[in-house]
Design a protein around this motif. Sequence first.
Motif, PDB file in Angstrom:
ATOM      1  N   LEU A 220      16.203  49.189  36.644  1.00 47.43           N
ATOM      2  CA  LEU A 220      16.393  48.376  37.742  1.00 47.43           C
ATOM      3  C   LEU A 220      15.173  47.190  37.523  1.00 47.43           C
ATOM      4  CD1 LEU A 220      16.950  50.585  40.917  1.00 47.43           C
ATOM      5  CD2 LEU A 220      18.712  49.800  39.091  1.00 47.43           C
ATOM      6  N   ARG A 254      26.356  50.158  38.313  1.00 44.75           N
ATOM      7  CA  ARG A 254      25.909  48.570  38.127  1.00 44.75           C
ATOM      8  C   ARG A 254      26.048  47.986  37.153  1.00 44.75           C
ATOM      9  NH1 ARG A 254      21.499  47.981  42.947  1.00 44.75           N
ATOM     10  NH2 ARG A 254      22.665  49.023  44.391  1.00 44.75           N
ATOM     11  N   VAL A 255      26.518  46.596  36.739  1.00 36.67           N
ATOM     12  CA  VAL A 255      26.509  46.038  35.565  1.00 36.67           C
ATOM     13  C   VAL A 255      25.181  45.487  35.565  1.00 36.67           C
ATOM     14  CG1 VAL A 255      27.720  44.207  34.159  1.00 36.67           C
ATOM     15  CG2 VAL A 255      28.915  45.133  36.142  1.00 36.67           C
ATOM     16  N   MET A 256      24.366  45.645  34.581  1.00 37.77           N
ATOM     17  CA  MET A 256      23.091  45.207  34.432  1.00 37.77           C
ATOM     18  C   MET A 256      22.863  44.019  34.038  1.00 37.77           C
ATOM     19  SD  MET A 256      20.967  47.734  34.779  1.00 37.77           S
ATOM     20  CE  MET A 256      21.702  48.988  35.825  1.00 37.77           C
ATOM     21  N   GLY A 257      21.726  43.457  34.475  1.00 34.45           N
ATOM     22  CA  GLY A 257      21.641  42.070  34.109  1.00 34.45           C
ATOM     23  C   GLY A 257      22.173  41.092  35.254  1.00 34.45           C
ATOM     24  N   ILE A 258      22.739  41.748  36.063  1.00 35.31           N
ATOM     25  CA  ILE A 258      23.268  41.188  37.302  1.00 35.31           C
ATOM     26  C   ILE A 258      22.889  41.399  38.798  1.00 35.31           C
ATOM     27  CG2 ILE A 258      25.933  40.636  38.598  1.00 35.31           C
ATOM     28  CD1 ILE A 258      25.974  39.613  35.831  1.00 35.31           C
ATOM     29  N   GLY A 259      22.535  40.492  39.608  1.00 38.93           N
ATOM     30  CA  GLY A 259      21.986  40.748  40.794  1.00 38.93           C
ATOM     31  C   GLY A 259      20.618  40.602  40.945  1.00 38.93           C
ATOM     32  N   HIS A 260      20.108  40.202  41.983  1.00 36.76           N
ATOM     33  CA  HIS A 260      18.489  40.319  42.119  1.00 36.76           C
ATOM     34  C   HIS A 260      18.285  40.547  43.697  1.00 36.76           C
ATOM     35  CE1 HIS A 260      14.646  38.609  41.604  1.00 36.76           C
ATOM     36  NE2 HIS A 260      14.780  38.921  40.264  1.00 36.76           N
ATOM     37  N   ARG A 261      17.193  40.950  43.981  1.00 38.78           N
ATOM     38  CA  ARG A 261      16.596  41.348  45.193  1.00 38.78           C
ATOM     39  C   ARG A 261      16.258  39.981  45.890  1.00 38.78           C
ATOM     40  NH1 ARG A 261      13.961  45.334  47.878  1.00 38.78           N
ATOM     41  NH2 ARG A 261      15.553  46.669  47.155  1.00 38.78           N
ATOM     42  N   LEU A 309      26.063  38.221  43.704  1.00 36.14           N
ATOM     43  CA  LEU A 309      25.537  38.746  42.552  1.00 36.14           C
ATOM     44  C   LEU A 309      26.001  37.917  41.316  1.00 36.14           C
ATOM     45  CD1 LEU A 309      27.348  42.140  43.247  1.00 36.14           C
ATOM     46  CD2 LEU A 309      25.003  41.590  43.154  1.00 36.14           C
ATOM     47  N   ASN A 312      20.902  37.230  36.105  1.00 35.48           N
ATOM     48  CA  ASN A 312      19.371  37.288  36.324  1.00 35.48           C
ATOM     49  C   ASN A 312      18.917  37.312  34.908  1.00 35.48           C
ATOM     50  OD1 ASN A 312      19.016  39.808  35.013  1.00 35.48           O
ATOM     51  ND2 ASN A 312      19.631  40.891  37.167  1.00 35.48           N
ATOM     52  N   ASP A 314      17.773  38.946  32.877  1.00 36.42           N
ATOM     53  CA  ASP A 314      18.208  39.807  31.477  1.00 36.42           C
ATOM     54  C   ASP A 314      19.327  39.813  30.804  1.00 36.42           C
ATOM     55  OD1 ASP A 314      15.457  41.463  31.837  1.00 36.42           O
ATOM     56  OD2 ASP A 314      16.202  42.062  33.904  1.00 36.42           O
TER      57      ASP A 314
HETATM   58  C1  LIG Z   1      18.307  44.262  40.882  1.00 33.28           C
HETATM   59  C2  LIG Z   1      18.920  45.097  41.903  1.00 33.28           C
HETATM   60  C3  LIG Z   1      18.340  46.285  41.830  1.00 33.28           C
HETATM   61  C4  LIG Z   1      18.610  44.170  43.223  1.00 33.28           C
HETATM   62  O1  LIG Z   1      19.424  44.976  44.188  1.00 33.28           O
HETATM   63  P1  LIG Z   1      19.176  45.042  45.910  1.00 33.28           P
HETATM   64  O2  LIG Z   1      18.587  43.920  46.276  1.00 33.28           O
HETATM   65  O3  LIG Z   1      18.498  46.376  45.863  1.00 33.28           O
HETATM   66  O4  LIG Z   1      20.754  44.902  46.389  1.00 33.28           O
HETATM   67  P2  LIG Z   1      21.522  46.294  46.668  1.00 33.28           P
HETATM   68  O5  LIG Z   1      21.176  47.499  45.941  1.00 33.28           O
HETATM   69  O6  LIG Z   1      21.265  46.196  48.317  1.00 33.28           O
HETATM   70  O7  LIG Z   1      22.975  45.865  46.500  1.00 33.28           O
HETATM   71  C5  LIG Z   1      23.711  45.044  47.388  1.00 33.28           C
HETATM   72  C6  LIG Z   1      25.038  45.356  46.932  1.00 33.28           C
HETATM   73  O8  LIG Z   1      25.571  44.674  45.792  1.00 33.28           O
HETATM   74  C7  LIG Z   1      25.906  45.835  44.716  1.00 33.28           C
HETATM   75  N1  LIG Z   1      25.131  45.554  43.532  1.00 33.28           N
HETATM   76  C8  LIG Z   1      24.124  45.094  43.199  1.00 33.28           C
HETATM   77  N2  LIG Z   1      23.888  44.753  41.976  1.00 33.28           N
HETATM   78  C9  LIG Z   1      24.873  45.075  41.368  1.00 33.28           C
HETATM   79  C10 LIG Z   1      25.068  44.885  40.031  1.00 33.28           C
HETATM   80  N3  LIG Z   1      24.450  44.525  39.286  1.00 33.28           N
HETATM   81  N4  LIG Z   1      26.524  45.466  39.743  1.00 33.28           N
HETATM   82  C11 LIG Z   1      27.624  45.564  40.656  1.00 33.28           C
HETATM   83  N5  LIG Z   1      27.158  45.974  41.976  1.00 33.28           N
HETATM   84  C12 LIG Z   1      26.037  45.428  42.374  1.00 33.28           C
HETATM   85  C13 LIG Z   1      25.326  47.053  45.347  1.00 33.28           C
HETATM   86  O9  LIG Z   1      26.228  48.145  44.892  1.00 33.28           O
HETATM   87  C14 LIG Z   1      25.550  46.720  46.750  1.00 33.28           C
HETATM   88  O10 LIG Z   1      26.951  46.897  47.230  1.00 33.28           O
HETATM   89  P3  LIG Z   1      27.525  47.741  48.661  1.00 33.28           P
HETATM   90  O11 LIG Z   1      26.861  46.873  49.711  1.00 33.28           O
HETATM   91  O12 LIG Z   1      28.747  47.461  48.589  1.00 33.28           O
HETATM   92  O13 LIG Z   1      26.681  48.831  48.641  1.00 33.28           O
HETATM   93  C15 LIG Z   1      20.408  45.145  41.565  1.00 33.28           C
HETATM   94  O14 LIG Z   1      21.185  43.873  41.758  1.00 33.28           O
HETATM   95  C16 LIG Z   1      20.709  45.715  40.178  1.00 33.28           C
HETATM   96  O15 LIG Z   1      20.735  47.162  40.355  1.00 33.28           O
HETATM   97  N6  LIG Z   1      21.196  45.051  39.375  1.00 33.28           N
HETATM   98  C17 LIG Z   1      21.302  45.462  38.004  1.00 33.28           C
HETATM   99  C18 LIG Z   1      19.886  45.891  37.427  1.00 33.28           C
HETATM  100  C19 LIG Z   1      19.161  44.638  36.904  1.00 33.28           C
HETATM  101  O16 LIG Z   1      19.909  43.663  36.362  1.00 33.28           O
HETATM  102  N7  LIG Z   1      17.924  44.767  37.142  1.00 33.28           N
HETATM  103  C20 LIG Z   1      16.978  43.252  36.599  1.00 33.28           C
HETATM  104  C21 LIG Z   1      16.807  42.557  37.840  1.00 33.28           C
HETATM  105  S1  LIG Z   1      15.863  41.153  37.404  1.00 33.28           S
END
Ligand SMILES: CC(C)(COP(=O)(O)OP(=O)(O)OC[C@H]1O[C@@H](n2cnc3c(N)ncnc32)[C@H](O)[C@@H]1OP(=O)(O)O)[C@@H](O)C(=O)NCCC(=O)NCCS
Length: 377
Positions: A220, A254-261, A309, A312, A314
Amino acid sequence: MTETVARGLEGINVTATKLCRIDGLKGELVYSGYDIYDLADHSTFEEVSFLLWNQRLPSKAELAELNQRLIAERGLDEIIERLLRELHTLVRPMRTLEIAVEVLGAVDRASSDLTQPQLKLTAARLTAKMATAIAAYHRIRQGLPVVAPRDDLGHAANFLYMLNGREPNALEARTFDVAMILHAEHEMNASTFSAIVTASTLSDMYSAIASAIGTLKGPLHGGANEAVYKTVDAIGEEQNIASHVEAMLARGERVMGIGHRVYKTTDPRAIILERLGHEVAKQSPDRKYFDLSLKLRDYLAKKLEGKPLYPNVDFFSASVYKMLGIPSDLYTPIFALARITGWTAHLLEQYADNRLVRPNALYEGADNRSYVGVDQR
Ligand SMILES: CC(C)(COP(=O)(O)OP(=O)(O)OC[C@H]1O[C@@H](n2cnc3c(N)ncnc32)[C@H](O)[C@@H]1OP(=O)(O)O)[C@@H](O)C(=O)NCCC(=O)NCCS
């Protein structure tokens, strides 16, 4: 008052910092007042390291002094070489790096000196020696001779040289230098927090960095770049994108490389890496993963439309590193080789104004139980 739990410490300021500001809605990333786009266009990893350690850009003389210090620390210590020869068949690169950092601390007589000048020397030492250790690990595991560092190359170019045994061309060297700038610092992420927690007990910088490396390893966080590579590799061809992604999402993956806190728009680092990727792809015989990543990004943009989403850092670092000839299990260690400057900069701040990190946990367990001896249970 109802007590609440700040899950994942989301939205909590655990400390104040002069190092980095992120605006996750606007997609802004700023190191000590300098926008990341500006630094990526004009700066070098060495200069950014100085900026993070001192919160200002160096003069010519200061930059030359830092370059000399990094060069002086580049050699492979005998104990690290012995360790790498022992470990390379047993231990993956991130854990190897974690162990190597602890060993560097064990042999540094100044490791317990937590004064700012000594800590800055340790930060430069770790920056130089971690890069050398990862390059040597890769050579040793391939049965190839370790490549001695070159004094005439910058930090990024020298790493690629020690890794591949070939001097990178100007575009490769610049691309890797910028990738390192982009990964150098990112405010209070999980690994930086780990480092700070360890330092807050007045444990030394080496142990704090080993903690950070262990935290970065997870998928993550820093482990996502290798995971992106695996996803793109498993997709293989453009026509498989839809079925592969649908199957992943159906399994709740989760699709890696997508999404960010923090970022709720595209991570600016992903935008810069994509631009670089286009440049490198023009001269790379190995652009397939980059092209497939672009198609995957376009597919996900439609599929995840309306959700916050976006790619990011990565997402594109994986295919850019692939075009630079770097094996995928080194992507996360390379993240550490860059982030070492941000980690150590935060540690300088922490040691200068320390407070033990000791939060609370809300108790939800049983109460008022009477002890019953084991024979009666
Ligand atoms: C980075 C990450 C942990 C941040 O997540 P977060 O702030 O904790 O967000 P949440 O886990 O609360 O996710 C919010 C929603 O988006 C979804 N979501 C988040 N990232 C996702 C992803 N990469 N692919 C698909 N769905 C995703 C979650 O399932 C959740 O859906 P829901 O509300 O229906 O349950 C998350 O986006 C993730 O796991 N990304 C993939 C790992 C990654 O690329 N990490 C590198 C970060 S630089």
